[in-house]
Each structure stands twice: as C-alpha cells, then as structure tokens.
Design a protein around this motif. Structure first.
Motif, PDB file in Angstrom:
ATOM      1  N   GLU A  77       0.814  -1.212   0.000  1.00 40.19           N
ATOM      2  CA  GLU A  77       0.000   0.000   0.000  1.00 40.19           C
ATOM      3  C   GLU A  77       0.851   1.267   0.000  1.00 40.19           C
ATOM      4  O   GLU A  77       0.445   2.275  -0.568  1.00 40.19           O
ATOM      5  CB  GLU A  77      -0.953  -0.009   1.190  1.00 40.19           C
ATOM      6  N   GLU A  78       2.012   1.222   0.653  1.00 43.49           N
ATOM      7  CA  GLU A  78       2.904   2.395   0.679  1.00 43.49           C
ATOM      8  C   GLU A  78       3.349   2.777  -0.726  1.00 43.49           C
ATOM      9  O   GLU A  78       3.396   3.943  -1.078  1.00 43.49           O
ATOM     10  CB  GLU A  78       4.125   2.106   1.546  1.00 43.49           C
ATOM     11  N   ALA A  79       3.702   1.773  -1.530  1.00 44.15           N
ATOM     12  CA  ALA A  79       4.179   2.020  -2.893  1.00 44.15           C
ATOM     13  C   ALA A  79       3.028   2.128  -3.889  1.00 44.15           C
ATOM     14  O   ALA A  79       3.210   2.643  -4.992  1.00 44.15           O
ATOM     15  CB  ALA A  79       5.136   0.910  -3.324  1.00 44.15           C
ATOM     16  N   GLY A  80       1.849   1.636  -3.540  1.00 43.69           N
ATOM     17  CA  GLY A  80       0.727   1.635  -4.467  1.00 43.69           C
ATOM     18  C   GLY A  80       0.845   0.528  -5.503  1.00 43.69           C
ATOM     19  O   GLY A  80       0.641   0.754  -6.687  1.00 43.69           O
ATOM     20  N   VAL A  81       1.157  -0.684  -5.030  1.00 46.69           N
ATOM     21  CA  VAL A  81       1.372  -1.817  -5.927  1.00 46.69           C
ATOM     22  C   VAL A  81       0.490  -2.987  -5.517  1.00 46.69           C
ATOM     23  O   VAL A  81       0.385  -3.318  -4.339  1.00 46.69           O
ATOM     24  CB  VAL A  81       2.853  -2.259  -5.923  1.00 46.69           C
ATOM     25  N   ALA A  82      -0.119  -3.616  -6.534  1.00 45.66           N
ATOM     26  CA  ALA A  82      -0.891  -4.845  -6.327  1.00 45.66           C
ATOM     27  C   ALA A  82      -0.565  -5.817  -7.448  1.00 45.66           C
ATOM     28  O   ALA A  82      -0.502  -5.437  -8.619  1.00 45.66           O
ATOM     29  CB  ALA A  82      -2.379  -4.543  -6.305  1.00 45.66           C
ATOM     30  N   ILE A  83      -0.358  -7.072  -7.052  1.00 42.91           N
ATOM     31  CA  ILE A  83      -0.061  -8.134  -8.011  1.00 42.91           C
ATOM     32  C   ILE A  83      -1.025  -9.277  -7.735  1.00 42.91           C
ATOM     33  O   ILE A  83      -1.123  -9.758  -6.602  1.00 42.91           O
ATOM     34  CB  ILE A  83       1.386  -8.647  -7.858  1.00 42.91           C
ATOM     35  N   ARG A  84      -1.732  -9.713  -8.780  1.00 41.37           N
ATOM     36  CA  ARG A  84      -2.592 -10.881  -8.632  1.00 41.37           C
ATOM     37  C   ARG A  84      -1.987 -12.026  -9.428  1.00 41.37           C
ATOM     38  O   ARG A  84      -1.440 -11.830 -10.513  1.00 41.37           O
ATOM     39  CB  ARG A  84      -4.020 -10.601  -9.069  1.00 41.37           C
ATOM     40  N   THR A  85      -2.070 -13.242  -8.864  1.00 36.05           N
ATOM     41  CA  THR A  85      -1.539 -14.430  -9.520  1.00 36.05           C
ATOM     42  C   THR A  85      -2.676 -15.426  -9.697  1.00 36.05           C
ATOM     43  O   THR A  85      -3.317 -15.832  -8.724  1.00 36.05           O
ATOM     44  CB  THR A  85      -0.413 -15.068  -8.677  1.00 36.05           C
ATOM     45  N   CYS A  86      -2.925 -15.808 -10.946  1.00 35.11           N
ATOM     46  CA  CYS A  86      -4.008 -16.714 -11.278  1.00 35.11           C
ATOM     47  C   CYS A  86      -3.743 -18.093 -10.678  1.00 35.11           C
ATOM     48  O   CYS A  86      -2.635 -18.625 -10.789  1.00 35.11           O
ATOM     49  CB  CYS A  86      -4.146 -16.829 -12.798  1.00 35.11           C
ATOM     50  N   THR A  87      -4.763 -18.665 -10.065  1.00 34.22           N
ATOM     51  CA  THR A  87      -4.611 -19.990  -9.453  1.00 34.22           C
ATOM     52  C   THR A  87      -4.674 -21.110 -10.483  1.00 34.22           C
ATOM     53  O   THR A  87      -4.255 -22.222 -10.189  1.00 34.22           O
ATOM     54  CB  THR A  87      -5.672 -20.227  -8.366  1.00 34.22           C
ATOM     55  N   ASP A  88      -5.198 -20.837 -11.686  1.00 34.98           N
ATOM     56  CA  ASP A  88      -5.264 -21.865 -12.727  1.00 34.98           C
ATOM     57  C   ASP A  88      -3.992 -21.926 -13.569  1.00 34.98           C
ATOM     58  O   ASP A  88      -3.384 -22.973 -13.697  1.00 34.98           O
ATOM     59  CB  ASP A  88      -6.461 -21.642 -13.649  1.00 34.98           C
ATOM     60  N   CYS A  89      -3.585 -20.778 -14.125  1.00 36.23           N
ATOM     61  CA  CYS A  89      -2.454 -20.800 -15.067  1.00 36.23           C
ATOM     62  C   CYS A  89      -1.163 -20.244 -14.479  1.00 36.23           C
ATOM     63  O   CYS A  89      -0.108 -20.351 -15.096  1.00 36.23           O
ATOM     64  CB  CYS A  89      -2.812 -20.054 -16.350  1.00 36.23           C
ATOM     65  N   GLY A  90      -1.227 -19.597 -13.308  1.00 37.88           N
ATOM     66  CA  GLY A  90      -0.032 -19.067 -12.664  1.00 37.88           C
ATOM     67  C   GLY A  90       0.427 -17.719 -13.179  1.00 37.88           C
ATOM     68  O   GLY A  90       1.442 -17.190 -12.718  1.00 37.88           O
ATOM     69  N   GLN A  91      -0.307 -17.119 -14.110  1.00 37.04           N
ATOM     70  CA  GLN A  91       0.092 -15.820 -14.661  1.00 37.04           C
ATOM     71  C   GLN A  91       0.015 -14.737 -13.590  1.00 37.04           C
ATOM     72  O   GLN A  91      -0.981 -14.607 -12.889  1.00 37.04           O
ATOM     73  CB  GLN A  91      -0.807 -15.438 -15.833  1.00 37.04           C
ATOM     74  N   GLU A  92       1.104 -13.951 -13.463  1.00 38.41           N
ATOM     75  CA  GLU A  92       1.115 -12.788 -12.576  1.00 38.41           C
ATOM     76  C   GLU A  92       0.670 -11.574 -13.367  1.00 38.41           C
ATOM     77  O   GLU A  92       1.040 -11.416 -14.534  1.00 38.41           O
ATOM     78  CB  GLU A  92       2.519 -12.533 -12.023  1.00 38.41           C
ATOM     79  N   HIS A  93      -0.102 -10.722 -12.724  1.00 38.30           N
ATOM     80  CA  HIS A  93      -0.614  -9.532 -13.394  1.00 38.30           C
ATOM     81  C   HIS A  93      -0.465  -8.335 -12.460  1.00 38.30           C
ATOM     82  O   HIS A  93      -0.958  -8.368 -11.322  1.00 38.30           O
ATOM     83  CB  HIS A  93      -2.088  -9.737 -13.760  1.00 38.30           C
TER      84      HIS A  93
END
Length: 146
Positions: free
Chosen positions: A54-70
């Motif tokens: 939250e300090e940097a303003g960063v969020a990363i989601r990782t798909c549980t099916d294919c593993g792609q980070e976004h």
C-alpha cells in the motif's frame, strides 16, 4: 447478494457482495468508490493470490489456474520501490475473488483513491484488503488493468 455478519467479519456469496462491502468501506474512508471492476485472468479464471504494498501503491494478482502474474492498475509504474506481501484470509486461505474500485476527483474521471476488495473462496469472508491514494489518471483505463 446476501452479506451476513458473523462475529466481527462480513461474509458474502457473489462479486456483488464484494462490491457492496468495498463501497461501504470507501464511504467510511471519505473517498467513495464510484467505478468498479472484477478481476479476470486471460485464461478465464477469477481466483487469485494477492500481493500488495500500500505504501508504494502496488498490487499483483496471480491466477490460481495458469499461474500468470498480473500487475494491477498502474502498479508497473511503482514496482521498483515496492515490497509486496501476500494476503491471507483469517481462515489461512490465500485464494480470493477480487473486485477493485476507485474514487475520482470531483468533476473528472481521474482516479483519486484505489481499493481492492476480496472474497475468500474457502470461507466467503468479504473485505477490503488494500487501499491507497492513487493519482493514476483515467478511471476506465486504470480499471481495465485490474
């Protein structure tokens, strides 16, 4: 939609419940979210692990099916200074359905505040897991990347 309170936490069954909790939280935060988007991977999956700083303003989601980070929203612009941490539900699960919301500057479509709300896929707990002040420009373009 059926948000129900059990103890100190809220639980829901749909993405609409997540959005309702996000909106309520944002009103209490005095930066009401007015635009929303549900996260969906290119593979079609809607379940993710979530890391934020939250300090940097960063969020990363990782798909549980294919593993792609976004990288969500404008996170790519702030990643160098970030130290993202993994979110975990009170039931110790780390997989969530995600809804993002933004408040905008009055009279514009420019993002003022960003919120990320989650629904645990195990116990259905609903809550806002991250929020921060965000000057990311156009809300539609920002939410297209969540």
């Amino acid at each position: 939609m059926a948000l129900t309170k059990k103890g100190e936490f809220w639980y829901g069954t749909t993405s609409g419940d997540i959005q309702a909790e996000l909106r309520s939280y944002s009103i209490a935060n005095r930066h009401e979210a007015v635009r929303f988007a549900t996260s969906k991977c290119d593979c079609g999956c809607r379940h993710f692990a979530l890391q934020t700083d939250e300090e940097a303003g960063v969020a990363i989601r990782t798909c549980t099916d294919c593993g792609q980070e976004h990288l969500m929203g404008d996170s790519a612009e702030h990643l160098e200074e970030a130290m993202p941490e993994t979110h975990e539900c009170v039931c110790e699960n780390e997989v969530f359905e995600l809804v993002s919301g933004v408040s905008v500057h009055e009279g514009t479509h420019d993002v003022r505040w960003c919120y990320i709300a989650c629904r645990c896929v195990e116990c259905s707990l609903v809550g806002v897991f991250a929020d921060w002040k965000c000057e990311a420009g156009d809300a539609a373009a920002f939410l297209a990347k969540v």
